[in-house]
Design a protein around this motif. Structure first.
Motif, PDB file in Angstrom:
ATOM      1  N   TYR A 163      27.093 -41.029 -57.345  1.00  0.00           N
ATOM      2  CA  TYR A 163      27.372 -39.890 -58.212  1.00  0.00           C
ATOM      3  C   TYR A 163      26.460 -40.056 -59.422  1.00  0.00           C
ATOM      4  N   GLY A 164      25.257 -39.482 -59.327  1.00  0.00           N
ATOM      5  CA  GLY A 164      24.247 -39.791 -60.314  1.00  0.00           C
ATOM      6  C   GLY A 164      23.903 -41.264 -60.205  1.00  0.00           C
ATOM      7  N   PHE A 165      23.891 -41.963 -61.321  1.00  0.00           N
ATOM      8  CA  PHE A 165      23.592 -43.393 -61.313  1.00  0.00           C
ATOM      9  C   PHE A 165      24.838 -44.241 -61.110  1.00  0.00           C
ATOM     10  N   GLN A 166      26.002 -43.603 -61.014  1.00  0.00           N
ATOM     11  CA  GLN A 166      27.231 -44.351 -60.778  1.00  0.00           C
ATOM     12  C   GLN A 166      27.455 -44.557 -59.286  1.00  0.00           C
ATOM     13  N   SER A 167      27.972 -45.717 -58.931  1.00  0.00           N
ATOM     14  CA  SER A 167      28.416 -45.958 -57.561  1.00  0.00           C
ATOM     15  C   SER A 167      29.895 -45.608 -57.472  1.00  0.00           C
ATOM     16  N   VAL A 168      30.242 -44.782 -56.496  1.00  0.00           N
ATOM     17  CA  VAL A 168      31.632 -44.369 -56.315  1.00  0.00           C
ATOM     18  C   VAL A 168      32.078 -44.714 -54.904  1.00  0.00           C
ATOM     19  N   ALA A 169      33.372 -44.705 -54.704  1.00  0.00           N
ATOM     20  CA  ALA A 169      33.918 -45.036 -53.392  1.00  0.00           C
ATOM     21  C   ALA A 169      33.580 -43.944 -52.387  1.00  0.00           C
ATOM     22  N   SER A 170      33.476 -44.337 -51.123  1.00  0.00           N
ATOM     23  CA  SER A 170      33.246 -43.369 -50.053  1.00  0.00           C
ATOM     24  C   SER A 170      34.372 -42.332 -50.067  1.00  0.00           C
ATOM     25  N   GLY A 171      34.005 -41.052 -50.048  1.00  0.00           N
ATOM     26  CA  GLY A 171      34.998 -39.989 -50.076  1.00  0.00           C
ATOM     27  C   GLY A 171      35.300 -39.461 -51.465  1.00  0.00           C
ATOM     28  N   GLU A 172      34.797 -40.134 -52.493  1.00  0.00           N
ATOM     29  CA  GLU A 172      35.097 -39.726 -53.870  1.00  0.00           C
ATOM     30  C   GLU A 172      34.075 -38.735 -54.424  1.00  0.00           C
ATOM     31  N   LYS A 173      32.848 -38.774 -53.916  1.00  0.00           N
ATOM     32  CA  LYS A 173      31.768 -37.981 -54.503  1.00  0.00           C
ATOM     33  C   LYS A 173      32.042 -36.477 -54.446  1.00  0.00           C
ATOM     34  N   GLN A 174      32.553 -35.978 -53.323  1.00  0.00           N
ATOM     35  CA  GLN A 174      32.680 -34.533 -53.162  1.00  0.00           C
ATOM     36  C   GLN A 174      33.533 -33.904 -54.254  1.00  0.00           C
ATOM     37  N   GLY A 175      34.640 -34.527 -54.592  1.00  0.00           N
ATOM     38  CA  GLY A 175      35.499 -33.987 -55.640  1.00  0.00           C
ATOM     39  C   GLY A 175      34.814 -33.966 -56.991  1.00  0.00           C
ATOM     40  N   LEU A 176      34.052 -35.009 -57.290  1.00  0.00           N
ATOM     41  CA  LEU A 176      33.332 -35.075 -58.562  1.00  0.00           C
ATOM     42  C   LEU A 176      32.255 -33.993 -58.638  1.00  0.00           C
ATOM     43  N   VAL A 177      31.534 -33.789 -57.540  1.00  0.00           N
ATOM     44  CA  VAL A 177      30.496 -32.750 -57.504  1.00  0.00           C
ATOM     45  C   VAL A 177      31.117 -31.365 -57.613  1.00  0.00           C
ATOM     46  N   ASN A 178      32.237 -31.147 -56.932  1.00  0.00           N
ATOM     47  CA  ASN A 178      32.923 -29.854 -57.023  1.00  0.00           C
ATOM     48  C   ASN A 178      33.247 -29.519 -58.474  1.00  0.00           C
ATOM     49  N   ASP A 179      33.729 -30.520 -59.208  1.00  0.00           N
ATOM     50  CA  ASP A 179      34.087 -30.304 -60.604  1.00  0.00           C
ATOM     51  C   ASP A 179      32.874 -29.899 -61.426  1.00  0.00           C
ATOM     52  N   VAL A 180      31.731 -30.531 -61.157  1.00  0.00           N
ATOM     53  CA  VAL A 180      30.495 -30.181 -61.862  1.00  0.00           C
ATOM     54  C   VAL A 180      30.184 -28.704 -61.694  1.00  0.00           C
ATOM     55  N   PHE A 181      30.249 -28.205 -60.459  1.00  0.00           N
ATOM     56  CA  PHE A 181      29.838 -26.832 -60.206  1.00  0.00           C
ATOM     57  C   PHE A 181      30.888 -25.797 -60.617  1.00  0.00           C
ATOM     58  N   HIS A 182      32.148 -26.179 -60.666  1.00  0.00           N
ATOM     59  CA  HIS A 182      33.145 -25.297 -61.268  1.00  0.00           C
ATOM     60  C   HIS A 182      32.811 -25.088 -62.747  1.00  0.00           C
ATOM     61  N   ARG A 183      32.349 -26.138 -63.387  1.00  0.00           N
ATOM     62  CA  ARG A 183      32.069 -26.100 -64.823  1.00  0.00           C
ATOM     63  C   ARG A 183      30.789 -25.340 -65.160  1.00  0.00           C
ATOM     64  N   VAL A 184      29.809 -25.334 -64.247  1.00  0.00           N
ATOM     65  CA  VAL A 184      28.509 -24.725 -64.580  1.00  0.00           C
ATOM     66  C   VAL A 184      28.259 -23.395 -63.887  1.00  0.00           C
ATOM     67  N   ALA A 185      29.184 -22.922 -63.053  1.00  0.00           N
ATOM     68  CA  ALA A 185      28.923 -21.771 -62.176  1.00  0.00           C
ATOM     69  C   ALA A 185      28.350 -20.562 -62.909  1.00  0.00           C
ATOM     70  N   LYS A 186      28.986 -20.149 -63.988  1.00  0.00           N
ATOM     71  CA  LYS A 186      28.563 -18.920 -64.664  1.00  0.00           C
ATOM     72  C   LYS A 186      27.222 -19.062 -65.374  1.00  0.00           C
ATOM     73  N   ARG A 187      26.811 -20.282 -65.659  1.00  0.00           N
ATOM     74  CA  ARG A 187      25.543 -20.513 -66.345  1.00  0.00           C
ATOM     75  C   ARG A 187      24.512 -21.193 -65.443  1.00  0.00           C
ATOM     76  N   TYR A 188      24.830 -21.292 -64.159  1.00  0.00           N
ATOM     77  CA  TYR A 188      23.995 -22.094 -63.257  1.00  0.00           C
ATOM     78  C   TYR A 188      22.560 -21.579 -63.192  1.00  0.00           C
ATOM     79  N   ASP A 189      22.386 -20.279 -62.940  1.00  0.00           N
ATOM     80  CA  ASP A 189      21.030 -19.749 -62.791  1.00  0.00           C
ATOM     81  C   ASP A 189      20.276 -19.733 -64.114  1.00  0.00           C
ATOM     82  N   VAL A 190      20.988 -19.516 -65.217  1.00  0.00           N
ATOM     83  CA  VAL A 190      20.352 -19.587 -66.533  1.00  0.00           C
ATOM     84  C   VAL A 190      19.820 -20.999 -66.772  1.00  0.00           C
ATOM     85  N   MET A 191      20.648 -21.992 -66.454  1.00  0.00           N
ATOM     86  CA  MET A 191      20.231 -23.375 -66.661  1.00  0.00           C
ATOM     87  C   MET A 191      19.106 -23.773 -65.713  1.00  0.00           C
TER      88      MET A 191
END
Length: 258
Positions: free
Chosen positions: A16-44
């Motif tokens: 997860y970036g430079f962090q090592s996470v447990a197998s199966g943990e990454k998807q939830g963390l990535v989902n949270d990222v894109f929930h947070r940036v969705a409305k500004r994603y293309d602008v960014m």
């Protein structure tokens, strides 16, 4: 924690970036990222790439060269906001049909709204599902595209296997992704921009720097051009090649199911 690129052997599933996470943990963390940036994603995307992502995407669609046929079907994965799908449909003179698949409902909500605004709802449908377990029959699509999304999939090898499964024989795979800069000096400038400017801009524009810190770290961890091409070949694709854009800041990987 490591900033070393992963190899063709894998490793993105526990990164997860430079962090090592447990197998199966990454998807939830990535989902949270894109929930947070969705409305500004293309602008960014404009800010992060200096607008170059638009040229890279146009080059990707030109490489696909979708025909003006109503039976031509494209699956665009991790394309929730519809950016690639809309370009493909327009390039086909609004004849082709694109299915946008994304695991993130917030991104898909943005895409559905944009499709209605552009009067493209008849040409584009949106499905919430996982790239590692596609809800489609074998040999369902003429092309599979994914732009700046494959590095966020935990099990990339599994996703590539699914891509091949749902493609028809003779079908095309196109993967546009940030990659390894191949030009001296530019690589140092790009790295400084990525790790210093982009998180600060994310904070200023989207009010949150952490998602953008993850995004730039995930770019740095992703396999380089040759290693990713090896992964595509291992998934059973033929005629695998890539084209560097802007000195290797991004690369378009192309392959066929023969």
């Amino acid at each position: 924690m490591s900033d070393e690129r992963t190899s063709a052997a894998g490793g993105m599933d526990t990164s997860y970036g430079f962090q090592s996470v447990a197998s199966g943990e990454k998807q939830g963390l990535v989902n949270d990222v894109f929930h947070r940036v969705a409305k500004r994603y293309d602008v960014m995307n404009d800010v992060m790439s200096g607008g170059l992502h638009r040229l890279w995407k146009e080059a990707m669609v030109a490489a696909l060269n979708p025909p003006a046929r109503h039976d031509y079907r494209v699956l665009d994965v991790a394309g929730g906001t519809g950016d690639i799908a809309f370009r493909i449909v327009e390039a086909s003179r609004r004849e082709a049909h694109a299915t946008v698949l994304d695991i993130n409902g917030s991104m898909l909500a943005v895409g559905r709204e944009r499709a209605q605004q552009r009067k493209l709802s008849g040409n584009v449908d949106f499905i919430e599902a996982n790239a590692e377990e596609l809800p489609f029959d074998d040999a369902s699509f003429d092309a599979y595209t994914i732009a700046f999304g494959i590095r966020n999939v935990p099990d990339i090898a599994k996703a590539l296997g699914e891509a091949r499964r749902v493609l028809k024989r003779g079908g095309r795979l196109l993967v546009l992704e940030f990659s390894e800069v191949q030009m001296p000096i530019l690589d140092k400038v790009y790295e400084a921009w990525s790790f210093n400017a982009i998180p600060a801009l994310g904070k200023a524009i989207a009010g949150d720097d952490e998602p953008y810190r993850y995004l730039v770290e995930s770019i740095r961890k992703f396999p380089n051009q040759r290693d990713f091409a090896d992964m595509i070949a291992r998934a059973g694709f033929d005629r695998v090649k890539w084209t560097d854009y802007s000195g290797g800041i991004a690369a378009l990987h192309s392959a066929w199911k023969l």
